[in-house]
Design a protein around this motif. Structure first.
Motif, PDB file in Angstrom:
ATOM      1  N   PHE A 155       0.839  -1.198   0.000  1.00 10.79           N
ATOM      2  CA  PHE A 155       0.000   0.000   0.000  1.00 10.79           C
ATOM      3  C   PHE A 155       0.868   1.240   0.000  1.00 10.79           C
ATOM      4  CE2 PHE A 155      -2.420   3.430   1.834  1.00 10.79           C
ATOM      5  CZ  PHE A 155      -3.605   3.323   1.142  1.00 10.79           C
ATOM      6  N   PRO A 156       0.604   2.166  -0.828  1.00  7.61           N
ATOM      7  CA  PRO A 156      -0.396   2.214  -1.889  1.00  7.61           C
ATOM      8  C   PRO A 156       0.129   1.524  -3.154  1.00  7.61           C
ATOM      9  CG  PRO A 156       0.740   4.315  -1.784  1.00  7.61           C
ATOM     10  CD  PRO A 156       1.313   3.448  -0.708  1.00  7.61           C
ATOM     11  N   ARG A 157      -0.613   0.560  -3.642  1.00  6.36           N
ATOM     12  CA  ARG A 157      -0.184  -0.211  -4.811  1.00  6.36           C
ATOM     13  C   ARG A 157      -0.305   0.635  -6.075  1.00  6.36           C
ATOM     14  NH1 ARG A 157      -3.935  -4.580  -5.473  1.00  6.36           N
ATOM     15  NH2 ARG A 157      -5.373  -3.042  -4.687  1.00  6.36           N
ATOM     16  N   PHE A 158       0.715   0.512  -6.944  1.00  5.12           N
ATOM     17  CA  PHE A 158       0.689   1.266  -8.195  1.00  5.12           C
ATOM     18  C   PHE A 158       1.627   0.633  -9.201  1.00  5.12           C
ATOM     19  CE2 PHE A 158       4.078   3.235  -5.709  1.00  5.12           C
ATOM     20  CZ  PHE A 158       5.116   3.315  -6.621  1.00  5.12           C
ATOM     21  N   GLU A 170       4.744   8.208 -15.330  1.00  5.60           N
ATOM     22  CA  GLU A 170       3.286   8.107 -15.256  1.00  5.60           C
ATOM     23  C   GLU A 170       2.927   6.983 -14.289  1.00  5.60           C
ATOM     24  OE1 GLU A 170      -0.618   7.324 -18.047  1.00  5.60           O
ATOM     25  OE2 GLU A 170       1.298   7.749 -19.002  1.00  5.60           O
ATOM     26  N   ILE A 171       1.970   7.251 -13.398  1.00  6.68           N
ATOM     27  CA  ILE A 171       1.584   6.289 -12.374  1.00  6.68           C
ATOM     28  C   ILE A 171       0.134   5.886 -12.567  1.00  6.68           C
ATOM     29  CG2 ILE A 171       1.211   5.934  -9.900  1.00  6.68           C
ATOM     30  CD1 ILE A 171       3.528   7.832  -9.390  1.00  6.68           C
ATOM     31  N   GLU A 172      -0.104   4.588 -12.494  1.00  2.00           N
ATOM     32  CA  GLU A 172      -1.460   4.039 -12.479  1.00  2.00           C
ATOM     33  C   GLU A 172      -1.677   3.468 -11.079  1.00  2.00           C
ATOM     34  OE1 GLU A 172      -5.199   3.120 -13.665  1.00  2.00           O
ATOM     35  OE2 GLU A 172      -3.734   4.138 -14.928  1.00  2.00           O
ATOM     36  N   TRP A 173      -2.563   4.109 -10.315  1.00  2.00           N
ATOM     37  CA  TRP A 173      -2.826   3.678  -8.942  1.00  2.00           C
ATOM     38  C   TRP A 173      -3.779   2.494  -8.947  1.00  2.00           C
ATOM     39  CZ3 TRP A 173       0.379   5.493  -5.510  1.00  2.00           C
ATOM     40  CH2 TRP A 173       0.991   6.705  -5.753  1.00  2.00           C
ATOM     41  N   GLU A 196      -1.915  12.854   1.917  1.00  2.56           N
ATOM     42  CA  GLU A 196      -0.776  12.127   2.482  1.00  2.56           C
ATOM     43  C   GLU A 196      -0.013  11.402   1.383  1.00  2.56           C
ATOM     44  OE1 GLU A 196      -0.055   8.392   5.456  1.00  2.56           O
ATOM     45  OE2 GLU A 196      -1.639   9.800   5.978  1.00  2.56           O
ATOM     46  N   LEU A 197      -0.739  10.839   0.446  1.00  2.00           N
ATOM     47  CA  LEU A 197      -0.133  10.114  -0.663  1.00  2.00           C
ATOM     48  C   LEU A 197       0.724  11.029  -1.516  1.00  2.00           C
ATOM     49  CD1 LEU A 197       0.089   7.530  -2.334  1.00  2.00           C
ATOM     50  CD2 LEU A 197      -1.918   8.297  -3.578  1.00  2.00           C
ATOM     51  N   GLU A 198       0.265  12.232  -1.780  1.00  2.00           N
ATOM     52  CA  GLU A 198       1.028  13.164  -2.608  1.00  2.00           C
ATOM     53  C   GLU A 198       2.381  13.472  -1.989  1.00  2.00           C
ATOM     54  OE1 GLU A 198      -1.575  16.472  -3.218  1.00  2.00           O
ATOM     55  OE2 GLU A 198      -2.839  15.365  -4.636  1.00  2.00           O
TER      56      GLU A 198
END
Length: 76
Positions: free
Chosen positions: A25-28, A36-39, A50-52
């Protein structure tokens, strides 16, 4: 089964792309060519903020994983 924190992904339809999968977590999935990220998680409100803050660290870790793996392939 316990998965490693990072996995490399490959697809012959995307020959120029370099994918790294983050399994915790957080899986991506990140494409290291363009960051480029795919969550693979759904985020809301405070979780997103928090993730940012964590994203830059996760991208660095994914890049370090890829570099380490490539060095290992070169020595084999």
């Amino acid at each position: 089964m316990e998965l490693p924190k990072f996995l490399m992904g490959d697809n012959t339809d995307c020959l120029n792309d370099i994918f790294v999968i983050h399994t915790e977590f957080p899986r991506f999935i990140i494409n290291l060519i363009d960051d480029e990220i795919e969550w693979l998680e759904d985020f809301e409100g405070a979780d997103r903020e928090e993730l940012e803050l964590e994203v830059a660290t996760l991208i660095d870790q994914a890049s370090e994983f890829y570099d380490r793996e490539m060095k290992r392939y070169e020595t084999e």
